[in-house]
Design a protein around this motif. Structure first.
Motif, PDB file in Angstrom:
ATOM      1  N   LEU A  14     -37.267  26.488-110.744  1.00  0.00           N
ATOM      2  CA  LEU A  14     -37.413  25.870-112.058  1.00  0.00           C
ATOM      3  C   LEU A  14     -38.744  25.153-112.251  1.00  0.00           C
ATOM      4  O   LEU A  14     -39.148  24.880-113.376  1.00  0.00           O
ATOM      5  CB  LEU A  14     -36.244  24.912-112.315  1.00  0.00           C
ATOM      6  CG  LEU A  14     -34.862  25.579-112.329  1.00  0.00           C
ATOM      7  CD1 LEU A  14     -33.781  24.583-112.677  1.00  0.00           C
ATOM      8  CD2 LEU A  14     -34.832  26.754-113.303  1.00  0.00           C
ATOM      9  N   ASP A  15     -39.402  24.824-111.165  1.00  0.00           N
ATOM     10  CA  ASP A  15     -40.813  24.415-111.237  1.00  0.00           C
ATOM     11  C   ASP A  15     -41.464  24.712-109.896  1.00  0.00           C
ATOM     12  O   ASP A  15     -40.817  25.230-108.978  1.00  0.00           O
ATOM     13  CB  ASP A  15     -40.988  22.965-111.716  1.00  0.00           C
ATOM     14  CG  ASP A  15     -40.790  21.897-110.640  1.00  0.00           C
ATOM     15  OD1 ASP A  15     -40.655  22.239-109.447  1.00  0.00           O
ATOM     16  OD2 ASP A  15     -40.772  20.707-110.988  1.00  0.00           O
ATOM     17  N   SER A  16     -42.721  24.407-109.776  1.00  0.00           N
ATOM     18  CA  SER A  16     -43.474  24.801-108.579  1.00  0.00           C
ATOM     19  C   SER A  16     -43.204  23.917-107.371  1.00  0.00           C
ATOM     20  O   SER A  16     -43.704  24.185-106.277  1.00  0.00           O
ATOM     21  CB  SER A  16     -44.976  24.809-108.879  1.00  0.00           C
ATOM     22  OG  SER A  16     -45.407  23.539-109.331  1.00  0.00           O
ATOM     23  N   SER A  17     -42.427  22.850-107.548  1.00  0.00           N
ATOM     24  CA  SER A  17     -42.055  21.984-106.421  1.00  0.00           C
ATOM     25  C   SER A  17     -40.550  21.770-106.476  1.00  0.00           C
ATOM     26  O   SER A  17     -40.067  20.654-106.636  1.00  0.00           O
ATOM     27  CB  SER A  17     -42.791  20.633-106.499  1.00  0.00           C
ATOM     28  OG  SER A  17     -42.513  19.975-107.731  1.00  0.00           O
ATOM     29  N   ALA A  18     -39.814  22.864-106.362  1.00  0.00           N
ATOM     30  CA  ALA A  18     -38.382  22.885-106.671  1.00  0.00           C
ATOM     31  C   ALA A  18     -37.490  22.087-105.733  1.00  0.00           C
ATOM     32  O   ALA A  18     -36.298  21.927-106.003  1.00  0.00           O
ATOM     33  CB  ALA A  18     -37.894  24.321-106.734  1.00  0.00           C
ATOM     34  N   THR A  19     -38.023  21.594-104.619  1.00  0.00           N
ATOM     35  CA  THR A  19     -37.214  20.763-103.730  1.00  0.00           C
ATOM     36  C   THR A  19     -37.654  19.302-103.771  1.00  0.00           C
ATOM     37  O   THR A  19     -37.113  18.475-103.040  1.00  0.00           O
ATOM     38  CB  THR A  19     -37.289  21.270-102.275  1.00  0.00           C
ATOM     39  OG1 THR A  19     -38.648  21.244-101.829  1.00  0.00           O
ATOM     40  CG2 THR A  19     -36.741  22.683-102.156  1.00  0.00           C
TER      41      THR A  19
END
Length: 316
Positions: A238-243
């Motif tokens: 869902l975004d580039s840093s999903a965790t």
């Protein structure tokens, strides 16, 4: 604008403050409850990086159906299909984390801490342990005994426009500010192709791809989700840093790199667009708003909770 009579009925059904919640509810009856739940969530996260997004989404889906009463945790029976088996909830997972947390809490304080509170606390821990803010969770929810798969149709869909989103949130006593702040929860997680296929194939008569999508980003989505995709696990984060719980979701949204139509919808109204910009420019502002909205959302109640379930998957 909703008709006045409709507003009155819904405000009774989903009163945000129908139950008397307090941050010190278990201070004397189960003082170790929060630390036990945090420990279980932390251990689960070490083994599975998707746990935080799963717990946060689970809590949201619980609260939007019958209020925050743990009904999303109930299993289906031979006579009833429960919420977790409704179409929007098929992809929910990590129920085992709540089971483990509940089991540990029960060993310390039998019959004291509700499954609904366990889920609310686990969702808070999921955010905090992912680098996001922490907060005092108001507690004292009771567990409901009704869970119907058909009612999951009430959940806001990833294809919703701004009017549909506003109505869905307004019906539950939540404002546009809450809509934007809670949408920031999309900074965690993953989506299967089916939830955003509408934006990258056959978008409309004039465009095959949603023109609001940044072209190279749209191309990358089409690459992992071709028209006749047969890989059930295919999708995108869902975004580039999903965790990591941060404000990257808002930064990407401004750049035309959002996943859902409901994300892009936030840029179609002046109030929500202004908030998106504010949160994109200030992670601190986002965190403050998110905490406020999470407390508000997690206090939604229909007054239907009646018990403290001993096993979160079945009524007592």
């Amino acid at each position: 604008m909703l008709p006045l009579v409709f507003v009155v009925v819904l405000s009774w059904v989903f009163s945000p403050f129908a139950a008397a919640l307090s941050s010190d509810y278990y201070d004397h009856t189960c003082p170790k409850a929060e630390s036990i739940i945090t420990k279980v969530v932390k251990k689960a996260m070490m083994n599975d990086k998707t746990v935080p997004a799963a717990l946060l989404r689970m809590h949201f889906h619980d609260c939007f159906i019958r209020g925050c009463d743990g009904s999303v945790l109930l299993n289906s029976t031979a006579m009833n299909a429960a919420e977790k088996d409704g179409p929007p909830n098929i992809s929910l997972h990590a129920f085992y984390v709540i089971d483990l947390a509940k089991k540990e809490v029960e060993s310390q304080c039998p019959g004291v801490v509700s499954c609904a509170d366990t889920l609310a606390l686990a969702a808070r821990d999921a955010v905090a342990l992912s680098g996001g803010p922490s907060w005092n969770v108001p507690k004292g929810r009771k567990d409901g005994g009704i869970s119907k798969a058909g009612e999951t149709r009430q959940l806001p869909a990833p294809t919703f426009n701004i009017s549909q989103l506003q109505q869905s949130f307004f019906q539950r006593g939540l404002a546009l500010e809450d809509l934007v702040a809670l949408s920031g929860g999309h900074t965690l997680g993953f989506s299967h192709c089916s939830s955003f296929q509408n934006r990258i194939h056959n978008f409309g008569t004039a465009h095959d791809v949603d023109p609001s999508l940044q072209p190279s980003f749209a191309a990358s989505l089409r690459n992992v989700c071709p028209m006749h995709n047969k890989v059930r696990s295919a999708g995108a984060t869902l975004d580039s840093s999903a965790t990591a719980f941060d404000n990257i979701y808002f930064k990407l949204l401004v750049l035309g790199k959002s996943i859902f139509s409901s994300d892009e919808a936030l840029l179609t109204a002046t109030t929500t667009k202004t908030l998106v910009s504010k949160f994109a420019n200030s992670q601190e502002e986002f965190y403050t708003a998110f905490v406020k909205s999470m407390i508000k959302m997690s206090s939604i109640s229909s007054g239907g909770g009646q018990e403290i379930r001993l096993n979160c998957r079945v009524v007592n």
